[in-house]
Scaffold this motif. Sequence first.
Motif, mmCIF file in Angstrom:
data_model
loop_
_atom_site.group_PDB
_atom_site.id
_atom_site.type_symbol
_atom_site.label_atom_id
_atom_site.label_comp_id
_atom_site.label_asym_id
_atom_site.label_seq_id
_atom_site.Cartn_x
_atom_site.Cartn_y
_atom_site.Cartn_z
ATOM 1 N N LEU A 1 1.876 8.427 3.463
ATOM 2 C CA LEU A 1 2.040 9.072 2.365
ATOM 3 C C LEU A 1 2.227 10.125 2.931
ATOM 4 C CD1 LEU A 1 2.054 9.289 -0.926
ATOM 5 C CD2 LEU A 1 -0.540 9.688 -0.697
ATOM 6 N N MET B 282 -3.624 4.229 -6.464
ATOM 7 C CA MET B 282 -3.951 3.723 -5.904
ATOM 8 C C MET B 282 -5.161 2.710 -5.444
ATOM 9 S SD MET B 282 -3.461 7.268 -3.887
ATOM 10 C CE MET B 282 -1.831 8.356 -3.778
ATOM 11 N N ALA C 296 0.617 -1.223 -0.148
ATOM 12 C CA ALA C 296 -0.291 -0.181 -0.156
ATOM 13 C C ALA C 296 0.419 1.256 0.310
ATOM 14 C CB ALA C 296 -0.565 0.017 1.294
ATOM 15 N N THR C 297 1.682 0.744 0.770
ATOM 16 C CA THR C 297 3.110 2.508 1.108
ATOM 17 C C THR C 297 3.252 2.695 -0.573
ATOM 18 O OG1 THR C 297 2.782 1.793 3.413
ATOM 19 C CG2 THR C 297 3.888 3.562 2.624
ATOM 20 N N THR D 253 -2.045 3.297 3.967
ATOM 21 C CA THR D 253 -1.769 4.596 2.800
ATOM 22 C C THR D 253 -1.546 6.162 2.806
ATOM 23 O OG1 THR D 253 -2.524 3.393 1.015
ATOM 24 C CG2 THR D 253 -2.586 5.543 0.418
ATOM 25 N N TYR E 83 -4.973 -1.265 4.750
ATOM 26 C CA TYR E 83 -4.188 -0.858 3.826
ATOM 27 C C TYR E 83 -4.292 0.899 3.251
ATOM 28 C CZ TYR E 83 -3.185 -0.441 -1.710
ATOM 29 O OH TYR E 83 -2.606 -0.237 -2.633
ATOM 30 N N ALA F 238 1.562 3.912 -2.961
ATOM 31 C CA ALA F 238 0.809 5.107 -2.954
ATOM 32 C C ALA F 238 2.009 6.066 -3.186
ATOM 33 C CB ALA F 238 0.560 5.189 -1.339
#
Lengths: 264, 265
Positions: free
Chosen positions: B197, B171, B92-93, B193, B189, B96
């Motif tokens: 972010l 994303m 997720a990271t 993110t 998730y 993003a």
Amino acid sequence: MAKTVIKVENLIKTFGNRRVLDGINLEVYEGETFVIMGGSGCGKSTLLRHLIGAIKPDSGEVRIKDKDITQLDTHGMDEIKKRFGMLFQSSALLDSLSVEENVSLPLKEHTKLAPDIIKIMVKMKLGLVGLRGFENHMPSELSGGMKKRVGLARAIAMDPDIVFYDEPSAGLDPVVTAVIDKLMIDLSKKLLITSVVVTHDMNSVFRIADRIAMLHKGKILQIGTKEEIKNSTNPIVQQFIAGDVEGPIQFLTKGDDYLEHLTQ
Amino acid sequence: MISFIEQIGAFFRRPFEKALGELRLFLQVIYWIFVGPFVRKPFSWRSTANQMAFSGVHSVIIVFFVALFTGIVLAMQSAYQLVQFGVKSLVATLVAVSMARELGPVFTALVVAGRVGSAITAEISSMKVNEQIEALDTMAINPVRFLAVPRFLGLLVMMPCLTILADVMGMLGGFIIGYFSLKINPGLYMNMTVKFLLLKDIYTGLFKSMIFGVIIAIVGCYEGLNASGGAEGVGRSTTVSVVSSFILIILADCLLTGIFYFLNI
């Protein structure tokens, strides 16, 4: 003696090592239709581009109403440009705009008139060139002759003092050419416009011209009225008017150096 | 030796002249935006709005798909590695941050260069070879003010908007893989993110996209206004426009990323 509107003095222009204009001198008087004629590549389009300020000469002067336009900056030139109109060989209408938007473009750009007034003025100009009711057509929907007429309506939108015509009969059939010629005569009489026409169509030259300049190889051979040019004793002028293959203007390869040329 | 240097010089001359011409056009555009309206004549807001619609609104669908699939691919490729380290939630990271900092702006710019930049050049160059630019000039209408400024502003405003769309779509693409394939908890998730972010990730990306918009508009208008040689010339200048936009976008991206990286922005 009529007033001089355009005066060209000793105009010289060289592209690379080819001298396209070689000391041009001419005067155009107020209200007359002045035709510049000559063969392809004789420099007549280049001369016209000097008159509208699109090209700067190597030396010489182009005076429009006593202002030397070769010395003006863009701002000064813009002011002169607003006083003349130009009909391009390809009409040069903006494809993305309708007929009405094309004709109204100079008015919208240069005047503070209300939209309603502009609309009426556009209708009047389109009426003058016989295209009433075509306001909402796109240029791609028009024939070549109609595009020329819209181009003419746009050229006279700002009520100019001078209109330049670049080959107005190029690509048109004889009847449409006659229609355009008649329009040009009408406009110059009705609106008292000074017209400068570049063409090599002899029929229309003798229909529209008050005075004619014959250009050949970057030089003016003769300037005169229709009759003077018709009765010219210059063999080049006579060959051009008659459209003869034989004469002083030579295109076909001569026998003398032909073999030499081929084997070089 | 000297002839060798001459050859190198000749090789770089045309790109150099082009760059100079593009810089001059850029300065003219800036003049017509900030100075022209007060001392000369304003540009048309209406045609600017039309250009925004053309370059922005009509690019939405293609940017949507490109970004969505980029996000999906990015998630799958990174999962392939991260799962081995047992930190699949970092997908997720990674998605993003890379969408916001890099892939969102660059892919959007490449898509827009292909779609809008080519259209700008094709339109203006066909006007050029059909005497229409000259006609504008004889009507005392400055072609830079009339044609280049609305396109420039349109792209300058719409590129960041499209990039935001691309970021979100990327994303979403990552989320689709993370949820359906990697079985990451949706809450986790989203948390991963949002947590990693940073705001600067987003605005460096948006800054990049504005620069890319400037490049596309200036190159597109420059190639159009300097076209010559009939229908063939229109095709040639359109190709050159897209190719040089691509190269300049990647170059600018490298330069900007370097600046952000070393200045720790």
